[in-house]
Design a protein around this motif. Structure first.
Motif, PDB file in Angstrom:
ATOM      1  N   GLU A   1       0.934   9.217 -12.351  1.00 50.02           N
ATOM      2  CA  GLU A   1       0.206  10.408 -12.795  1.00 50.02           C
ATOM      3  C   GLU A   1      -0.304  11.238 -11.609  1.00 50.02           C
ATOM      4  OE1 GLU A   1      -2.653   9.696 -15.987  1.00 50.02           O
ATOM      5  OE2 GLU A   1      -1.649   7.788 -16.408  1.00 50.02           O
ATOM      6  N   VAL A   2       0.514  11.347 -10.576  1.00 50.30           N
ATOM      7  CA  VAL A   2       0.124  12.073  -9.369  1.00 50.30           C
ATOM      8  C   VAL A   2       0.200  13.576  -9.630  1.00 50.30           C
ATOM      9  CG1 VAL A   2       0.666  12.459  -6.934  1.00 50.30           C
ATOM     10  CG2 VAL A   2       1.007  10.194  -7.940  1.00 50.30           C
ATOM     11  N   ALA A   3      -0.881  14.280  -9.292  1.00 53.50           N
ATOM     12  CA  ALA A   3      -0.929  15.734  -9.457  1.00 53.50           C
ATOM     13  C   ALA A   3      -1.752  16.330  -8.326  1.00 53.50           C
ATOM     14  CB  ALA A   3      -1.551  16.099 -10.804  1.00 53.50           C
ATOM     15  N   GLY A   4      -1.397  17.529  -7.934  1.00 54.75           N
ATOM     16  CA  GLY A   4      -2.138  18.217  -6.879  1.00 54.75           C
ATOM     17  C   GLY A   4      -2.391  19.661  -7.255  1.00 54.75           C
ATOM     18  N   VAL A   5      -3.534  20.162  -6.810  1.00 52.45           N
ATOM     19  CA  VAL A   5      -3.895  21.564  -7.036  1.00 52.45           C
ATOM     20  C   VAL A   5      -4.329  22.151  -5.693  1.00 52.45           C
ATOM     21  CG1 VAL A   5      -5.490  23.133  -8.199  1.00 52.45           C
ATOM     22  CG2 VAL A   5      -4.638  21.117  -9.398  1.00 52.45           C
ATOM     23  N   ARG A   6      -3.699  23.252  -5.320  1.00 53.21           N
ATOM     24  CA  ARG A   6      -4.105  23.927  -4.089  1.00 53.21           C
ATOM     25  C   ARG A   6      -5.352  24.742  -4.377  1.00 53.21           C
ATOM     26  NH1 ARG A   6      -0.088  27.936  -1.123  1.00 53.21           N
ATOM     27  NH2 ARG A   6      -1.588  29.603  -1.371  1.00 53.21           N
ATOM     28  N   LEU A   7      -6.443  24.411  -3.722  1.00 56.60           N
ATOM     29  CA  LEU A   7      -7.708  25.110  -3.914  1.00 56.60           C
ATOM     30  C   LEU A   7      -7.840  26.299  -2.973  1.00 56.60           C
ATOM     31  CD1 LEU A   7     -10.002  21.961  -4.174  1.00 56.60           C
ATOM     32  CD2 LEU A   7      -8.982  23.283  -6.042  1.00 56.60           C
ATOM     33  N   ALA A   8      -7.215  26.208  -1.812  1.00 59.69           N
ATOM     34  CA  ALA A   8      -7.180  27.277  -0.807  1.00 59.69           C
ATOM     35  C   ALA A   8      -5.987  26.977   0.101  1.00 59.69           C
ATOM     36  CB  ALA A   8      -8.483  27.313  -0.015  1.00 59.69           C
ATOM     37  N   ASP A   9      -5.699  27.868   1.045  1.00 59.00           N
ATOM     38  CA  ASP A   9      -4.539  27.661   1.917  1.00 59.00           C
ATOM     39  C   ASP A   9      -4.560  26.297   2.607  1.00 59.00           C
ATOM     40  OD1 ASP A   9      -3.448  30.081   1.270  1.00 59.00           O
ATOM     41  OD2 ASP A   9      -4.206  31.110   3.051  1.00 59.00           O
ATOM     42  N   ASP A  10      -5.725  25.821   2.997  1.00 60.53           N
ATOM     43  CA  ASP A  10      -5.835  24.568   3.741  1.00 60.53           C
ATOM     44  C   ASP A  10      -6.656  23.510   3.022  1.00 60.53           C
ATOM     45  OD1 ASP A  10      -4.336  25.558   5.914  1.00 60.53           O
ATOM     46  OD2 ASP A  10      -6.096  26.583   6.709  1.00 60.53           O
ATOM     47  N   LEU A  11      -6.660  23.557   1.676  1.00 58.91           N
ATOM     48  CA  LEU A  11      -7.471  22.626   0.896  1.00 58.91           C
ATOM     49  C   LEU A  11      -6.736  22.250  -0.395  1.00 58.91           C
ATOM     50  CD1 LEU A  11     -10.357  21.394   1.090  1.00 58.91           C
ATOM     51  CD2 LEU A  11     -11.099  23.252  -0.403  1.00 58.91           C
ATOM     52  N   VAL A  12      -6.552  20.939  -0.625  1.00 55.90           N
ATOM     53  CA  VAL A  12      -5.801  20.457  -1.789  1.00 55.90           C
ATOM     54  C   VAL A  12      -6.603  19.354  -2.490  1.00 55.90           C
ATOM     55  CG1 VAL A  12      -3.669  19.328  -2.543  1.00 55.90           C
ATOM     56  CG2 VAL A  12      -3.602  20.970  -0.679  1.00 55.90           C
ATOM     57  N   HIS A  13      -6.605  19.388  -3.828  1.00 52.56           N
ATOM     58  CA  HIS A  13      -7.220  18.325  -4.634  1.00 52.56           C
ATOM     59  C   HIS A  13      -6.082  17.515  -5.250  1.00 52.56           C
ATOM     60  CE1 HIS A  13      -9.423  17.026  -8.496  1.00 52.56           C
ATOM     61  NE2 HIS A  13      -9.717  16.192  -7.522  1.00 52.56           N
TER      62      HIS A  13
END
Length: 64
Positions: free
Chosen positions: A14-26
């Motif tokens: 269940e791996v998922a990622g969201v880019r919060l800003a150019d240099d920041l990922v959740h």
């Protein structure tokens, strides 16, 4: 917890990622050792000077 060469491998699902800003990922995922309890994990990764570094991490045991 120290690394043990005889430990069961850890599976990530269940791996998922969201880019919060150019240099920041959740990043979120569920980890589990064979026969073990599932753990929901959440990490914030920040790119600093061209390298990605873990900024924050939390793991919460999940109800089966």
């Amino acid at each position: 917890m120290a690394w043990r060469p005889d430990a069961e491998p850890i599976q990530a699902t269940e791996v998922a990622g969201v880019r919060l800003a150019d240099d920041l990922v959740h990043v979120t995922y569920v980890s589990r050792r064979s026969g073990g309890t599932a753990v929901r994990r959440s990490s914030i990764w920040r790119r600093t000077r061209g390298a990605w570094r873990l900024y924050y991490h939390q793991g919460t045991p999940a109800a089966d």
